[in-house]
Scaffold this active site. Structure first.
Site, short mmCIF file in Angstrom:
data_model
loop_
_atom_site.label_atom_id
_atom_site.label_comp_id
_atom_site.label_asym_id
_atom_site.label_seq_id
_atom_site.Cartn_x
_atom_site.Cartn_y
_atom_site.Cartn_z
N LYS A 118 0.87 -1.18 0.00
CA LYS A 118 0.00 0.00 0.00
C LYS A 118 0.91 1.24 0.00
CE LYS A 118 -3.85 1.90 2.79
NZ LYS A 118 -4.68 1.64 3.99
N SER A 121 -9.66 1.57 3.30
CA SER A 121 -8.84 2.41 2.45
C SER A 121 -7.81 1.64 1.63
CB SER A 121 -8.11 3.44 3.30
OG SER A 121 -7.17 2.80 4.15
N SER A 179 -9.71 -0.92 7.38
CA SER A 179 -9.15 -0.66 6.05
C SER A 179 -8.49 -1.86 5.38
CB SER A 179 -8.16 0.50 6.11
OG SER A 179 -8.85 1.72 6.16
#
Ligand SMILES: [Zn+2]
Lengths: 95, 478, 490
Positions: free
Chosen positions: C79, C154, C178
């Site tokens: 990420k 997210s 997330s």
């Protein structure tokens, strides 16, 4: 309890953000909705409850006082939008 | 109406650790800009702080030396505000649970003893430096960011500029002794913030106070207090109200001015630092630190009086700084004449230091060298006057005293034969003195001694010379 | 089946038997990226050339050495809020559009040591604030099960890369769900470990007391393998736990017989999509059939978790994101008048709408006069929720819940109403509040063929148990072979 435009402006200045009048209107609305939702917390009597700052009971985590290599001046400044004479540069601080 | 001033102080002291409070960058002073930084003290995204164990140790030591309670549980907090010298836009500090609370320091002013309360001591990080402020812009140096500090907060217990100065000096002295800081004022290792208010003498409520920040010498502290108290009295006499504000002291102009901040009243939004865990200090740890504490000035002074039989005044002067005390003790361990050493340290050394713009911290002679010099004086190899000359030369060249004595031929003339010849001639050349002595004027002896010293360029051993003068005079007077 | 579609442990078997090379494995994923990335948009930054080069180096090394570590030569992605030296780390924000960190996140260092092959950095909600990855300043990531739907957030890019076989595994971060919520939306396995199990050093902070890094994988066994590699004490993170390392694959297949699985009404309330409820009820039946005991448990304070979460996370974020001031790195406004204006212009232009809203919310909650009512209150409620979980886990080994109230929603569907968006995290946030571990695994599909996620929760440091319970279900139902229908054109 309702959030006012003045509240939003005051907080925006603390957070170093600026908003157009329309954005302030939207914030009063959207932030206000979340704050109203969070008002449910006030239903709880927590006067005798200790706050949890850390979920785990870890304490006394220390580092030895032994120097390690630093970044070079070039590395430190490599990401800076503006630099001069080995320093970060900002507009005049005192006005 | 008679006013009295009420003073409280916040003292920031940089701790003498090798590395910064939350990262492993060295704390050395005076390096090139932005060369002592890392992602942590630059506040880069995603980095995390880890507390330096020495910071806890030094803060505990400082707390014990200032008679504080050491908190069993303390924690770090974030103080949020934007400023270019603060990379994370928050200062990691301690808010509601500082590491030390409730201490006391006894001061003495004009022979009166008085306790000054210490409210708290907390640990925090220093900010960076802003350089070359101009219309063009300002440069930011991050080297100082994250250097560990303790902030010592006092009760509003001081009532005069003199009390403030004595207190500040005493705190400096104690912290230097305990080795938690070098307390170098000129490097900003110790800074004072002064809160000052005036009130009618005898009143119990406090008046509105102003705050003066970052006073970095005792002189500035005293002058700022004097100026601000006068300013407030004038305002009050005019019937004006004192505005609670932060004021900036300009040491060159000798005036303070309002730091008129366009900002809203500060709202620092303190909250517990989630990236650091609590500090829990056990009794055993406190006992250990206590047992390692060096002798503090008070105790040392008493010991000098008892052990070295020094007058209280001498003991006070010698223990007023750890560096001086260490110098004295080393000299006295090599040469057991405490009072003689004390005299030289108090009287002869200071003007030489002043001349060279040095302090006891960087004095160019070693205690052993002073001891050697004083031995030469005591043994009569050189006289006191020559001794002072030798000391001066030691400051200049760094040479050992015996070397200097030899090079400059300063050894005293104790040879009776040589002296007798000189004295015979002087007595013969000064019949008036002989006459005076004959008439009972003992002072004339002094004149003759002076002439002998002049003739020998001060190298005559005064005791030996005096004896011969008396013998020769007696002979002449029959 | 293409190599790219296989799991890590399947590839490990092939590498072990020398039936494939790391280069072939990597090439297969690189080809897959070339084929589908334009549809899914999971990545912000691709490093495929470097990946192929690294694969060649590892092949050479493997030719000589006997022993291979389980992630050696396996291509993965991070990420874009985990710092990678020499590779841009943007947090999907304009604020960090050009940020090149001079340091690595601890997890990246760990995976370098393990011989992992980095394919690139994945898309996310800006600064990890969001539940749909629509808050990225750069692109919209599409759910491979239906390109018109969000992948969740997210860590949407990380979830999609695994679901679309454009990485064998990825790392995400989970502050309030997330990892688990996008795993649920994309039909993959996602785990949030116990707070402190994985170092946060180099993870760009959103909410420090809640953030935790964890894996996205194609199945539970892979999850154990990746977790093995990233856990462990890190002296650079004061909140990192100092424990002996575990091998989570050892106990994985021990079964659930005799275990107590808790079910709480609080997680099956209003707003739960009927197919999700049905799928979870089926899962409960499966566990019962495998010999687990299902017990009813109840919470007292769960209703307050979401409020407490938004106060705590926003407050910490307001402070964590204050450092983006246009001075030392990142974006700086082009025109400004003086220092204060530089701050305001830079921050107002550099941050997106949602990030600004959270900073405002958090600043408000910490500001004088409101601290006690919002921030302090939330921290006290945090204690109540923690105690609530403790009491629940006195009565059961793990708790079974839906991961999210619904399956993936449409792109643009909830962007105008932040509160509605926040409500999609209602089942995941209590876990971060309490610091406990949680895993989301696929348990079925809804009527539109969108994946449904089941969340398993356990007490502090119960990762071993969670993985065991998750593996048993996966093994029984065989859902891991369900693939996103990306091939069939949309
Ligand atoms: Zn540093």
């Amino acid at each position: 309890m309702s959030l006012t435009r003045e509240d939003v402006t005051y907080v925006a200045n603390l957070a170093r953000l600026e908003f157009s009048p329309d954005e302030v209107t939207a914030l009063v609305d959207k932030m206000g909705a979340v704050l109203d939702y969070a008002q449910t917390l006030s239903e709880l009597d927590t006067s005798a409850v200790k706050a949890t700052e850390h979920v785990l009971a870890v304490q006394n985590v220390f580092r030895e006082d032994v120097p390690k290599p630093c970044l070079t001046n070039e590395q430190a400044l490599a990401n800076a939008p503006e630099s001069e004479a080995g320093c970060f540069k900002v507009p005049r601080v005192m006005e | 109406m008679e006013y009295e001033m009420v003073i409280g102080m916040e003292i920031h002291v940089e701790l003498g650790t090798k590395t910064k409070i939350f990262c492993s960058c060295p704390t050395e002073f005076g390096q090139d800009e932005n060369t002592h930084t890392c992602p942590v003290c630059l506040g880069m995204p995603g980095v995390l702080p880890v507390l330096n164990e020495k910071v806890v140790e030094y803060a505990t030591r400082a707390g014990l030396a200032l008679n504080c309670e050491i908190a069993h549980f303390s924690k770090m907090d974030r103080k949020n505000y934007f400023y270019p010298d603060l990379p994370k836009a928050y200062q990691t500090s301690q808010f509601d649970l500082p590491i030390c609370t409730g201490g006391v320091v006894e001061i003495e002013v004009d022979g009166m003893k008085k306790d000054i309360g210490i409210t708290r001591i907390h640990i925090e990080e220093d900010a960076g430096k802003l350089l070359h402020e101009s219309a063009e812009g300002t440069l930011v140096d991050v080297n100082r960011c994250g250097v560990p500090l303790v902030e010592i907060v006092t009760e509003p217990d001081m009532r005069s500029a003199e009390e403030a100065r004595v207190f500040a000096e005493k705190v400096r002295n104690i912290l230097e002794y305990t080795g938690v800081s070098d307390c170098k004022m000129q490097e900003g290792s110790m800074r004072f913030d002064v809160n000052l208010s005036m009130r009618e003498k005898g009143a119990t409520v406090l008046g509105t106070r102003t705050e003066m920040k970052n006073l970095n010498s005792f002189r500035a502290l005293v002058r700022a207090v004097q100026y601000e108290s006068k300013r407030q009295i004038i305002e009050l006499k005019k019937g004006h109200k004192i505005i609670q504000e932060t004021r900036k002291w300009d040491d060159t102009k000798g005036v303070s001015s309002s730091l008129r901040s366009k900002e809203e009243a500060q709202d620092y939004r303190y909250f517990p630092e989630p990236d650091l865990v609590p500090i829990v200090i056990e009794k055993e740890y406190i006992e250990k630190i206590k047992s390692e504490l060096p002798e503090l000035p008070e105790a040392k002074k008493q010991r000098y009086i008892d052990e070295y039989k020094l007058p209280e005044y001498d003991a006070g002067v010698l223990t007023a700084s750890g560096v001086t005390a260490r110098f004295f003790e080393e000299a006295v361990s090599l040469y057991d004449e405490a009072k003689q050493i004390s005299n030289w340290i108090m009287v002869e050394i200071p003007p030489l230091l002043k001349e060279k713009e040095l302090t006891m911290e960087n004095i160019p002679i070693k205690p052993a060298q002073l001891a050697e010099l004083l031995k030469l004086v005591k043994d009569g190899v050189i006289n006191g006057t020559s001794g002072k000359e030798v000391l001066k030369e030691m400051f200049n060249s760094g040479k050992n005293p015996d070397e200097i004595v030899k090079e400059q031929g300063l050894s005293q003339v104790s040879d009776t034969g040589e002296l007798e010849a000189i004295i015979e001639k002087i007595v013969a050349d000064n019949p008036k003195s002989l006459e005076d002595i004959g008439a009972g004027n003992e002072k004339a002896y002094g004149f003759l001694t002076g002439q002998v010293m002049k003739a020998t360029k001060g190298k005559a051993n005064p005791q030996v010379a005096n004896k011969i003068i008396r013998d020769v005079v007696a002979k002449h007077l029959g | 089946m293409e190599l790219s579609q296989k799991t890590i442990h399947e590839i490990n078997d092939l590498l072990e038997k020398k039936e494939v090379t790391v280069t072939e494995v990597t090439q297969s994923v690189v080809d897959r990226i070339a084929a589908v990335e334009n549809k899914t948009a999971a990545y912000l930054n691709l490093q495929t050339e470097e990946a192929l080069r690294a694969a060649g180096v590892i092949d050479e090394k493997l030719g000589e050495q006997k022993k291979r570590t389980p992630l050696e030569g396996i291509p993965y992605a991070l990420k874009d809020n985990m710092c990678t030296q020499g590779i841009l780390t943007t947090c999907a924000s304009k604020m960090l559009y050009n940020f090149n960190p001079p340091y690595n996140a601890h997890v990246y260092d760990r995976l370098i040591e393990e011989g992992g092959i980095l394919l690139g950095k994945t898309n996310m909600d800006e600064f990890a604030m969001g539940s749909s990855t629509e808050n990225s300043a750069y692109k919209i990531t599409h759910n491979p099960w239906d390109l018109n739907k969000v992948p969740g957030g997210s860590s949407g890019g990380s979830a999609v890369a695994v679901a679309a076989d454009t990485a064998f595994y990825t790392l995400g971060s989970d502050t309030g769900g997330s990892i688990r919520q996008p795993a649920s939306f994309c039909g993959v396995v996602g785990m949030k470990p116990t707070y402190g199990l994985v170092s946060r050093y180099g993870l760009v902070a959103f909410a420090s007391s809640l953030d935790q890094i964890g894996p996205f994988t194609k199945d539970v066994e892979d999850c154990a393998l990746v977790l093995n590699a990233i856990i462990g004490h890190d002296p650079k993170d004061s909140t990192s736990l100092n424990l002996e390392k575990k091998d989570y694959t050892q106990t994985l297949k021990q079964g659930v017989k005799g275990m107590k699985i808790g079910v709480a009404q609080a997680f099956f309330g209003e707003g739960l999509q009927p197919e999700v409820r049905k799928s979870l009820e089926d899962a409960i039946a499966v566990y019962k059939a495998m010999g687990a005991e299902i017990v009813d448990v109840s919470f007292q304070y769960l209703d307050y978790a979401l409020s407490a979460y938004y106060m705590i996370s926003s407050a910490e974020a307001s402070s964590n994101l204050a450092r983006y001031d246009g001075i030392r790195y990142g974006y700086r406004a082009e025109e400004y008048d003086g220092l204060v204006d530089l701050y305001k212009k830079t921050r107002s232009q550099g941050f997106g709408e949602e990030v600004k809203r959270r900073i405002m919310l958090g600043t408000y909650a910490l500001s004088s006069g409101y601290y006690d009512a919002y921030y302090k209150k939330a921290m006290q409620v945090r204690t109540l929720i923690k105690d609530d979980f403790n009491q629940v886990f006195d009565g059961c080994d793990v708790l079974l819940t839906p991961t999210a109230p619904t399956t993936a929603f449409g792109i643009g569907e909830k962007t105008s109403n932040p509160l509605e968006m926040y409500l999609t995290d209602i089942y995941t946030v209590p876990v971060n509040i309490a610091g406990i571990p949680g895993i989301s695994i696929p348990c079925g599909l809804d009527n539109n063929g969108m994946p449904i996620g089941m969340q398993l929760l356990g007490p502090i440091l119960s990762e071993e148990t969670l993985l065991k319970v998750a593996w048993a279900f996966e093994n029984e139902k065989g859902l891991k072979n369900l693939k996103a229908p990306l091939e069939t054109e949309v």
